[in-house]
Design a protein around this motif. Structure first.
Motif, PDB file in Angstrom:
ATOM      1  N   GLY A  34     -10.405  -7.881 -45.799  1.00  0.00           N
ATOM      2  CA  GLY A  34      -9.025  -7.592 -46.171  1.00  0.00           C
ATOM      3  C   GLY A  34      -8.813  -6.186 -46.690  1.00  0.00           C
ATOM      4  N   GLU A  35      -7.939  -6.048 -47.681  1.00  0.00           N
ATOM      5  CA  GLU A  35      -7.581  -4.743 -48.239  1.00  0.00           C
ATOM      6  C   GLU A  35      -8.808  -4.064 -48.839  1.00  0.00           C
ATOM      7  OE1 GLU A  35      -6.503  -1.397 -49.584  1.00  0.00           O
ATOM      8  OE2 GLU A  35      -5.062  -2.551 -48.379  1.00  0.00           O
ATOM      9  N   PRO A  36      -9.180  -2.869 -48.337  1.00  0.00           N
ATOM     10  CA  PRO A  36     -10.412  -2.224 -48.817  1.00  0.00           C
ATOM     11  C   PRO A  36     -10.346  -1.729 -50.257  1.00  0.00           C
ATOM     12  CG  PRO A  36      -9.257  -0.816 -47.246  1.00  0.00           C
ATOM     13  CD  PRO A  36      -8.567  -2.145 -47.203  1.00  0.00           C
ATOM     14  N   ALA A  37      -9.144  -1.587 -50.814  1.00  0.00           N
ATOM     15  CA  ALA A  37      -9.033  -1.156 -52.210  1.00  0.00           C
ATOM     16  C   ALA A  37      -9.066  -2.330 -53.176  1.00  0.00           C
ATOM     17  CB  ALA A  37      -7.739  -0.365 -52.419  1.00  0.00           C
ATOM     18  N   GLY A  38      -9.079  -3.549 -52.643  1.00  0.00           N
ATOM     19  CA  GLY A  38      -9.066  -4.739 -53.480  1.00  0.00           C
ATOM     20  C   GLY A  38     -10.453  -5.316 -53.675  1.00  0.00           C
ATOM     21  N   ILE A  39     -10.493  -6.619 -53.968  1.00  0.00           N
ATOM     22  CA  ILE A  39     -11.757  -7.264 -54.322  1.00  0.00           C
ATOM     23  C   ILE A  39     -12.454  -7.931 -53.128  1.00  0.00           C
ATOM     24  CG2 ILE A  39     -11.070  -7.665 -56.700  1.00  0.00           C
ATOM     25  CD1 ILE A  39     -10.433 -10.585 -55.885  1.00  0.00           C
ATOM     26  N   GLY A  40     -11.876  -7.811 -51.927  1.00  0.00           N
ATOM     27  CA  GLY A  40     -12.409  -8.524 -50.780  1.00  0.00           C
ATOM     28  C   GLY A  40     -13.859  -8.202 -50.455  1.00  0.00           C
ATOM     29  N   MET A  41     -14.216  -6.920 -50.455  1.00  0.00           N
ATOM     30  CA  MET A  41     -15.599  -6.532 -50.150  1.00  0.00           C
ATOM     31  C   MET A  41     -16.562  -7.126 -51.177  1.00  0.00           C
ATOM     32  SD  MET A  41     -15.771  -4.369 -47.427  1.00  0.00           S
ATOM     33  CE  MET A  41     -14.824  -3.113 -46.551  1.00  0.00           C
ATOM     34  N   GLU A  42     -16.183  -7.091 -52.437  1.00  0.00           N
ATOM     35  CA  GLU A  42     -17.024  -7.651 -53.488  1.00  0.00           C
ATOM     36  C   GLU A  42     -17.213  -9.157 -53.291  1.00  0.00           C
ATOM     37  OE1 GLU A  42     -16.643  -8.645 -58.228  1.00  0.00           O
ATOM     38  OE2 GLU A  42     -15.829  -6.723 -57.539  1.00  0.00           O
ATOM     39  N   SER A  94     -28.241 -11.368 -46.779  1.00  0.00           N
ATOM     40  CA  SER A  94     -28.235 -10.807 -45.434  1.00  0.00           C
ATOM     41  C   SER A  94     -26.937 -11.150 -44.719  1.00  0.00           C
ATOM     42  CB  SER A  94     -29.423 -11.323 -44.632  1.00  0.00           C
ATOM     43  OG  SER A  94     -29.317 -12.709 -44.408  1.00  0.00           O
ATOM     44  N   VAL A  95     -26.390 -10.180 -44.015  1.00  0.00           N
ATOM     45  CA  VAL A  95     -25.202 -10.380 -43.199  1.00  0.00           C
ATOM     46  C   VAL A  95     -25.350  -9.562 -41.922  1.00  0.00           C
ATOM     47  CG1 VAL A  95     -23.581 -10.831 -45.083  1.00  0.00           C
ATOM     48  CG2 VAL A  95     -23.974  -8.481 -44.344  1.00  0.00           C
ATOM     49  N   ARG A  96     -24.593  -9.974 -40.929  1.00  0.00           N
ATOM     50  CA  ARG A  96     -24.475  -9.162 -39.713  1.00  0.00           C
ATOM     51  C   ARG A  96     -23.063  -8.576 -39.695  1.00  0.00           C
ATOM     52  NH1 ARG A  96     -26.458 -11.876 -34.450  1.00  0.00           N
ATOM     53  NH2 ARG A  96     -25.422 -13.822 -35.060  1.00  0.00           N
ATOM     54  N   VAL A  97     -22.952  -7.354 -39.241  1.00  0.00           N
ATOM     55  CA  VAL A  97     -21.687  -6.631 -39.361  1.00  0.00           C
ATOM     56  C   VAL A  97     -21.222  -6.111 -38.008  1.00  0.00           C
ATOM     57  CG1 VAL A  97     -20.561  -4.591 -40.344  1.00  0.00           C
ATOM     58  CG2 VAL A  97     -22.071  -5.979 -41.759  1.00  0.00           C
ATOM     59  N   ILE A  98     -19.939  -6.347 -37.737  1.00  0.00           N
ATOM     60  CA  ILE A  98     -19.243  -5.668 -36.644  1.00  0.00           C
ATOM     61  C   ILE A  98     -18.591  -4.446 -37.270  1.00  0.00           C
ATOM     62  CG2 ILE A  98     -17.374  -5.801 -34.957  1.00  0.00           C
ATOM     63  CD1 ILE A  98     -17.882  -8.815 -34.810  1.00  0.00           C
ATOM     64  N   ALA A  99     -19.105  -3.278 -36.965  1.00  0.00           N
ATOM     65  CA  ALA A  99     -18.697  -2.063 -37.670  1.00  0.00           C
ATOM     66  C   ALA A  99     -17.334  -1.567 -37.208  1.00  0.00           C
ATOM     67  CB  ALA A  99     -19.741  -0.971 -37.456  1.00  0.00           C
ATOM     68  N   MET A 100     -16.464  -1.364 -38.178  1.00  0.00           N
ATOM     69  CA  MET A 100     -15.178  -0.712 -37.959  1.00  0.00           C
ATOM     70  C   MET A 100     -15.010   0.314 -39.062  1.00  0.00           C
ATOM     71  SD  MET A 100     -12.465  -3.534 -36.634  1.00  0.00           S
ATOM     72  CE  MET A 100     -12.696  -4.309 -35.034  1.00  0.00           C
ATOM     73  N   SER A 101     -14.540   1.477 -38.701  1.00  0.00           N
ATOM     74  CA  SER A 101     -14.486   2.586 -39.650  1.00  0.00           C
ATOM     75  C   SER A 101     -13.145   2.663 -40.363  1.00  0.00           C
ATOM     76  CB  SER A 101     -14.739   3.920 -38.931  1.00  0.00           C
ATOM     77  OG  SER A 101     -16.022   3.931 -38.353  1.00  0.00           O
ATOM     78  N   LEU A 102     -13.217   2.821 -41.686  1.00  0.00           N
ATOM     79  CA  LEU A 102     -12.017   3.094 -42.463  1.00  0.00           C
ATOM     80  C   LEU A 102     -11.368   4.386 -41.983  1.00  0.00           C
ATOM     81  CD1 LEU A 102     -13.376   2.290 -46.030  1.00  0.00           C
ATOM     82  CD2 LEU A 102     -11.506   1.074 -44.904  1.00  0.00           C
ATOM     83  N   ARG A 103     -10.053   4.458 -42.123  1.00  0.00           N
ATOM     84  CA  ARG A 103      -9.339   5.692 -41.768  1.00  0.00           C
ATOM     85  C   ARG A 103      -9.351   6.696 -42.911  1.00  0.00           C
ATOM     86  NH1 ARG A 103      -5.997   4.353 -37.345  1.00  0.00           N
ATOM     87  NH2 ARG A 103      -7.050   2.643 -36.271  1.00  0.00           N
ATOM     88  N   ALA A 104      -9.562   6.202 -44.138  1.00  0.00           N
ATOM     89  CA  ALA A 104      -9.634   7.050 -45.330  1.00  0.00           C
ATOM     90  C   ALA A 104     -10.595   6.382 -46.306  1.00  0.00           C
ATOM     91  CB  ALA A 104      -8.252   7.216 -45.965  1.00  0.00           C
ATOM     92  N   PRO A 105     -11.242   7.161 -47.180  1.00  0.00           N
ATOM     93  CA  PRO A 105     -12.174   6.550 -48.135  1.00  0.00           C
ATOM     94  C   PRO A 105     -11.485   5.488 -48.987  1.00  0.00           C
ATOM     95  CG  PRO A 105     -12.402   8.944 -48.132  1.00  0.00           C
ATOM     96  CD  PRO A 105     -11.189   8.636 -47.313  1.00  0.00           C
ATOM     97  N   ALA A 106     -12.187   4.392 -49.230  1.00  0.00           N
ATOM     98  CA  ALA A 106     -11.643   3.307 -50.055  1.00  0.00           C
ATOM     99  C   ALA A 106     -11.901   3.608 -51.526  1.00  0.00           C
ATOM    100  CB  ALA A 106     -12.276   1.980 -49.668  1.00  0.00           C
ATOM    101  N   VAL A 107     -10.834   3.642 -52.308  1.00  0.00           N
ATOM    102  CA  VAL A 107     -10.935   3.861 -53.753  1.00  0.00           C
ATOM    103  C   VAL A 107     -10.521   2.564 -54.434  1.00  0.00           C
ATOM    104  CG1 VAL A 107     -10.127   5.196 -55.716  1.00  0.00           C
ATOM    105  CG2 VAL A 107     -10.372   6.294 -53.473  1.00  0.00           C
ATOM    106  N   PRO A 108     -11.422   1.904 -55.156  1.00  0.00           N
ATOM    107  CA  PRO A 108     -11.066   0.632 -55.792  1.00  0.00           C
ATOM    108  C   PRO A 108      -9.798   0.735 -56.628  1.00  0.00           C
ATOM    109  CG  PRO A 108     -13.428   1.000 -55.976  1.00  0.00           C
ATOM    110  CD  PRO A 108     -12.837   2.266 -55.430  1.00  0.00           C
TER     111      PRO A 108
END
Length: 357
Positions: A34-42, A94-108
């Protein structure tokens, strides 16, 4: 639902010892943070750090995922995703990743509209993979609707996005432990006749035809996916006291009651319209497997009061399984290792269970 906050982090996820698929293969779940500035990655990193029995395929920027994991004290082992590779076991972390690139750096904690196309691209990849059978289910972490719209992209939510991409009528339903019929697991299930609409637009959106479609999807999926042979559904009224015989509004008489009559004639156990202020009394809930609310904030506050942090959002009517967390991006918690992964774990468990069925 992205305005809600996630609760502070708990020490660890509980152990997961449920069986793998019939052929010994782990079910393959597509995860969108989801939103890269939020808690989703964590949250995704914390799920991966558990012993959850599934092949976790994260669709995300691998660098941002690794950074979020490290901020939470988790060392992820990230491997590139090969769709031809199937696994029977997954090591913690361990995870497998389908890589997609952010358009701008993610700032929490700091939203950036430039990353809106990235967020939607991850959802599109998950939807296409699930529709083709590549993934057994999709599990989504929260997006932020506002920043996507700020980027100039019309967007009303995950549910509507997946419905449009699949070309299907769908129903949003949230489920939480406790509060429903013991015969169907005692879960509280609340489905919505309308989703992300301004309150002023709701009455016009309540139509007999729309309610018939919604109730059919709800009943059919309760039978097919939740294994409830003869579901009992409570249908709420729109107005106070379910319209008070037309003195407080006619939607119940003109639209809701005729839809209920049509479903009952087709053999479905659908009851109502029931006043919303009494429908959630425990003695009432014990009679039903699900409740159909007329609008978002009529039914979901009750469900979230009963099970926030452990509730799951399910999209009914799709040709694949999709579940999600019950909370929002929690920008104030992002980057601080304070997000509770309980709802994501519950969503992943339900997705795995529904996919097996």
């Amino acid at each position: 639902m992205h305005a809600h906050q996630a609760t502070p982090s708990r020490p660890a996820l509980s152990a997961d010892a449920e069986s793998v698929g019939a052929e010994g293969l782990l079910p393959r779940l597509a995860l969108t943070p989801g939103e890269p500035a939020g808690i989703g990655m964590e949250l995704v990193a914390k799920l991966a750090a558990s012993d959850f029995a599934a092949d976790l395929i994260v669709i995300a920027d691998p660098g941002a995922l690794d950074a979020a994991a490290r901020a939470a004290g988790i060392g992820l082992r990230i491997a590139s995703y090969d769709p031809s590779e199937t696994i029977t076991a997954r090591a913690r972390g361990s995870v497998r990743v389908i890589a997609m690139s952010l358009r701008a750096p993610a700032v929490p904690g700091t939203l950036d509209p430039r990353n809106a196309p990235y967020v939607l691209a991850t959802l599109a990849r998950a939807a296409d993979g699930a529709a083709s059978g590549e993934f057994d289910a999709i599990v989504t972490a929260p997006v932020h609707k506002g920043v996507i719209n700020d980027a100039g992209i019309p967007f009303t939510g995950h549910t509507e996005f997946f419905a449009q991409r699949a070309g299907r009528d769908v129903v949003m339903m949230l489920t939480a432990p406790g509060g429903g019929r013991a015969a169907s697991g005692g879960a509280l299930r609340v489905a919505l006749a309308t989703t992300h609409l301004p309150l002023s637009a709701v009455p016009a959106a309540i139509t007999r035809a729309g309610l018939v479609r919604t109730l059919r999807i709800l009943c059919d999926d309760l039978i097919a996916h939740f294994r409830i042979a003869a579901p009992r559904v409570a249908v709420l009224g729109l107005n106070p006291h379910a319209g008070e015989g037309g003195h407080l509004g006619r939607e119940e008489i003109d639209e809701i009651a005729p839809a209920i009559k049509q479903l009952r004639a087709a053999g479905f156990d659908v009851q109502g319209p029931i006043p919303a202020d009494t429908a959630f009394v425990p003695a009432q809930l014990e009679r039903y497997d699900a409740v159909l609310a007329m609008y978002h904030d009529q039914g979901l506050p009750v469900l979230k009061h009963a099970g926030f942090g452990h509730a799951v959002n399910v999209t009914l009517g799709l040709p694949y399984v999709r579940t999600s967390v019950d909370h929002g991006t929690a920008l104030d918690l992002a980057g601080g290792n304070r997000a509770d992964p309980g709802s994501l774990l519950a969503a992943a468990r339900l997705a795995r269970d529904l996919a097996k069925r």
